[in-house]
Scaffold this motif. Structure first.
Motif, PDB file in Angstrom:
ATOM      1  N   ARG A  34       4.908   4.819   6.687  1.00  0.00           N
ATOM      2  CA  ARG A  34       5.855   3.713   6.517  1.00  0.00           C
ATOM      3  C   ARG A  34       7.189   4.052   7.186  1.00  0.00           C
ATOM      4  O   ARG A  34       7.776   3.230   7.881  1.00  0.00           O
ATOM      5  CB  ARG A  34       6.057   3.429   5.027  1.00  0.00           C
ATOM      6  CG  ARG A  34       7.294   2.658   4.647  1.00  0.00           C
ATOM      7  CD  ARG A  34       7.169   1.174   4.901  1.00  0.00           C
ATOM      8  NE  ARG A  34       8.408   0.477   4.749  1.00  0.00           N
ATOM      9  CZ  ARG A  34       8.755  -0.229   3.690  1.00  0.00           C
ATOM     10  NH1 ARG A  34       7.953  -0.345   2.672  1.00  0.00           N
ATOM     11  NH2 ARG A  34       9.908  -0.851   3.672  1.00  0.00           N
ATOM     12  N   ASP A  35       7.654   5.267   7.002  1.00  0.00           N
ATOM     13  CA  ASP A  35       8.915   5.686   7.616  1.00  0.00           C
ATOM     14  C   ASP A  35       8.834   5.614   9.140  1.00  0.00           C
ATOM     15  O   ASP A  35       9.766   5.160   9.803  1.00  0.00           O
ATOM     16  CB  ASP A  35       9.301   7.093   7.177  1.00  0.00           C
ATOM     17  CG  ASP A  35       9.681   7.171   5.703  1.00  0.00           C
ATOM     18  OD1 ASP A  35       9.930   6.108   5.088  1.00  0.00           O
ATOM     19  OD2 ASP A  35       9.709   8.295   5.160  1.00  0.00           O
ATOM     20  N   ARG A  36       7.712   6.064   9.702  1.00  0.00           N
ATOM     21  CA  ARG A  36       7.536   6.029  11.167  1.00  0.00           C
ATOM     22  C   ARG A  36       7.472   4.598  11.702  1.00  0.00           C
ATOM     23  O   ARG A  36       7.843   4.343  12.834  1.00  0.00           O
ATOM     24  CB  ARG A  36       6.261   6.771  11.575  1.00  0.00           C
ATOM     25  CG  ARG A  36       6.361   8.273  11.487  1.00  0.00           C
ATOM     26  CD  ARG A  36       5.166   8.961  12.125  1.00  0.00           C
ATOM     27  NE  ARG A  36       3.877   8.518  11.610  1.00  0.00           N
ATOM     28  CZ  ARG A  36       3.259   9.016  10.540  1.00  0.00           C
ATOM     29  NH1 ARG A  36       3.816   9.985   9.859  1.00  0.00           N
ATOM     30  NH2 ARG A  36       2.096   8.557  10.155  1.00  0.00           N
ATOM     31  N   LEU A  37       7.008   3.683  10.882  1.00  0.00           N
ATOM     32  CA  LEU A  37       6.832   2.296  11.316  1.00  0.00           C
ATOM     33  C   LEU A  37       7.978   1.383  10.892  1.00  0.00           C
ATOM     34  O   LEU A  37       7.923   0.172  11.095  1.00  0.00           O
ATOM     35  CB  LEU A  37       5.501   1.754  10.770  1.00  0.00           C
ATOM     36  CG  LEU A  37       4.253   2.473  11.269  1.00  0.00           C
ATOM     37  CD1 LEU A  37       3.025   2.016  10.487  1.00  0.00           C
ATOM     38  CD2 LEU A  37       4.063   2.257  12.751  1.00  0.00           C
ATOM     39  N   GLU A  38       9.018   1.954  10.325  1.00  0.00           N
ATOM     40  CA  GLU A  38      10.118   1.169   9.752  1.00  0.00           C
ATOM     41  C   GLU A  38      10.745   0.201  10.749  1.00  0.00           C
ATOM     42  O   GLU A  38      11.033  -0.955  10.409  1.00  0.00           O
ATOM     43  CB  GLU A  38      11.184   2.092   9.167  1.00  0.00           C
ATOM     44  CG  GLU A  38      12.275   1.355   8.411  1.00  0.00           C
ATOM     45  CD  GLU A  38      11.761   0.645   7.160  1.00  0.00           C
ATOM     46  OE1 GLU A  38      12.337  -0.397   6.804  1.00  0.00           O
ATOM     47  OE2 GLU A  38      10.783   1.113   6.548  1.00  0.00           O
ATOM     48  N   SER A  39      10.956   0.608  11.978  1.00  0.00           N
ATOM     49  CA  SER A  39      11.598  -0.298  12.948  1.00  0.00           C
ATOM     50  C   SER A  39      10.698  -1.497  13.250  1.00  0.00           C
ATOM     51  O   SER A  39      11.198  -2.614  13.399  1.00  0.00           O
ATOM     52  CB  SER A  39      11.977   0.439  14.230  1.00  0.00           C
ATOM     53  OG  SER A  39      10.830   0.910  14.894  1.00  0.00           O
ATOM     54  N   ARG A  40       9.406  -1.280  13.323  1.00  0.00           N
ATOM     55  CA  ARG A  40       8.483  -2.408  13.538  1.00  0.00           C
ATOM     56  C   ARG A  40       8.475  -3.334  12.328  1.00  0.00           C
ATOM     57  O   ARG A  40       8.442  -4.556  12.477  1.00  0.00           O
ATOM     58  CB  ARG A  40       7.066  -1.900  13.813  1.00  0.00           C
ATOM     59  CG  ARG A  40       6.938  -1.285  15.197  1.00  0.00           C
ATOM     60  CD  ARG A  40       5.525  -0.865  15.506  1.00  0.00           C
ATOM     61  NE  ARG A  40       4.610  -1.975  15.451  1.00  0.00           N
ATOM     62  CZ  ARG A  40       3.307  -1.840  15.193  1.00  0.00           C
ATOM     63  NH1 ARG A  40       2.794  -0.650  14.974  1.00  0.00           N
ATOM     64  NH2 ARG A  40       2.530  -2.900  15.158  1.00  0.00           N
ATOM     65  N   ILE A  41       8.493  -2.755  11.142  1.00  0.00           N
ATOM     66  CA  ILE A  41       8.510  -3.556   9.913  1.00  0.00           C
ATOM     67  C   ILE A  41       9.757  -4.432   9.887  1.00  0.00           C
ATOM     68  O   ILE A  41       9.680  -5.637   9.634  1.00  0.00           O
ATOM     69  CB  ILE A  41       8.446  -2.642   8.669  1.00  0.00           C
ATOM     70  CG1 ILE A  41       7.074  -1.957   8.588  1.00  0.00           C
ATOM     71  CG2 ILE A  41       8.754  -3.418   7.400  1.00  0.00           C
ATOM     72  CD1 ILE A  41       7.000  -0.801   7.606  1.00  0.00           C
ATOM     73  N   LEU A  67       0.797  -1.228   0.000  1.00  0.00           N
ATOM     74  CA  LEU A  67       0.000   0.000   0.000  1.00  0.00           C
ATOM     75  C   LEU A  67       0.826   1.272   0.000  1.00  0.00           C
ATOM     76  O   LEU A  67       0.329   2.336  -0.336  1.00  0.00           O
ATOM     77  CB  LEU A  67      -0.865   0.059   1.275  1.00  0.00           C
ATOM     78  CG  LEU A  67      -1.873  -1.022   1.502  1.00  0.00           C
ATOM     79  CD1 LEU A  67      -2.440  -0.896   2.894  1.00  0.00           C
ATOM     80  CD2 LEU A  67      -2.973  -0.912   0.469  1.00  0.00           C
ATOM     81  N   VAL A  68       2.056   1.185   0.385  1.00  0.00           N
ATOM     82  CA  VAL A  68       2.799   2.351   0.822  1.00  0.00           C
ATOM     83  C   VAL A  68       3.597   3.027  -0.279  1.00  0.00           C
ATOM     84  O   VAL A  68       4.601   3.629  -0.033  1.00  0.00           O
ATOM     85  CB  VAL A  68       3.718   1.960   1.993  1.00  0.00           C
ATOM     86  CG1 VAL A  68       4.357   3.170   2.621  1.00  0.00           C
ATOM     87  CG2 VAL A  68       2.944   1.200   3.034  1.00  0.00           C
TER      88      VAL A  68
END
Length: 161
Positions: free
Chosen positions: A145-152, A134-135
Motif C-alpha cells: 500500500r505504501d509503495r502504491l500510495e501515489s497511484r491510489i 485489504l490492506v
C-alpha cells in the motif's frame, strides 16, 4: 534464482528451457519464460508482435498450471496486455480474472485506472474501496500500500473531480 525481470532474457531462457522440457506443467517456469519473451519483444520492436505471441502462449500455460490460484499470473498477463500489447480490453479481462481468483490491491488499482479512463467512476470507486479494504492485516500488504500510495491518491483525485 531468476530475478523478476531477467537482465538477459536469452540467458534466462537457456536456464528455463530444460526445466520446461523436464516438467512442461511448471507454471512458474512458464511465467518466467513469458516475461523473457516480453522483454525480448520490447527490445526488438520490429519482431515484437511475433515474440509477444510466444509470451502469450507461456502466460496461458502459467495460468493453466498455476497451483496457488492467487491471481498473480492473471495480473501479470493483464499488465502485459496493457503495457506491451496496448490492449486495454484484454488487460481488463485479465485483471478481472485475477480478482476472481483472489482480491488483490494491484489488480484493483489497475482495473480502477482502466475504469476511470472509460469514465466508469462508480465501478472505479468500488474497486478502489475493495482494494484498500485489504490492506490492514499484514506487513507485506501495508508495505505494498505504501509503495502504491501515489497511484491510489491519483485515482482518488480523479474520482473526486
Amino acid at each position: 534464482m531468476l530475478l523478476r525481470q531477467p537482465p538477459d532474457p536469452y540467458t534466462a531462457m537457456d536456464y528455463l528451457q530444460p526445466i520446461l522440457t523436464k516438467n512442461p506443467k511448471h507454471g512458474v517456469a512458464h511465467w518466467y519464460m513469458a516475461r523473457c519473451y516480453q522483454a525480448q519483444g520490447h527490445n526488438y520492436s520490429s519482431k515484437g508482435r511475433k515474440v509477444y505471441q510466444k509470451a502469450i502462449k507461456h502466460f496461458q500455460q502459467a495460468i493453466k498450471f498455476d497451483n496457488q490460484k492467487n491471481g498473480h499470473f492473471w495480473y501479470e498477463f493483464g499488465c502485459f496486455y496493457r503495457d506491451a500489447m496496448q490492449n486495454p480490453t484484454e488487460a481488463r479481462t485479465c485483471f478481472e480474472n485475477s480478482l476472481n481468483q483472489n482480491i488483490n490491491l494491484r489488480a484493483c488499482l489497475d482495473l480502477a485506472e482502466l475504469e476511470v479512463a472509460d469514465d466508469n467512476f462508480y465501478r472505479a470507486r468500488v474497486l478502489l474501496q475493495q482494494g484498500l479494504a485489504l490492506v490492514s492485516i499484514t506487513r507485506p500488504e501495508r508495505e505494498q500500500r505504501d509503495r502504491l500510495e501515489s497511484r491510489i491518491k491519483g485515482i482518488q483525485a480523479q474520482l473526486d473531480d
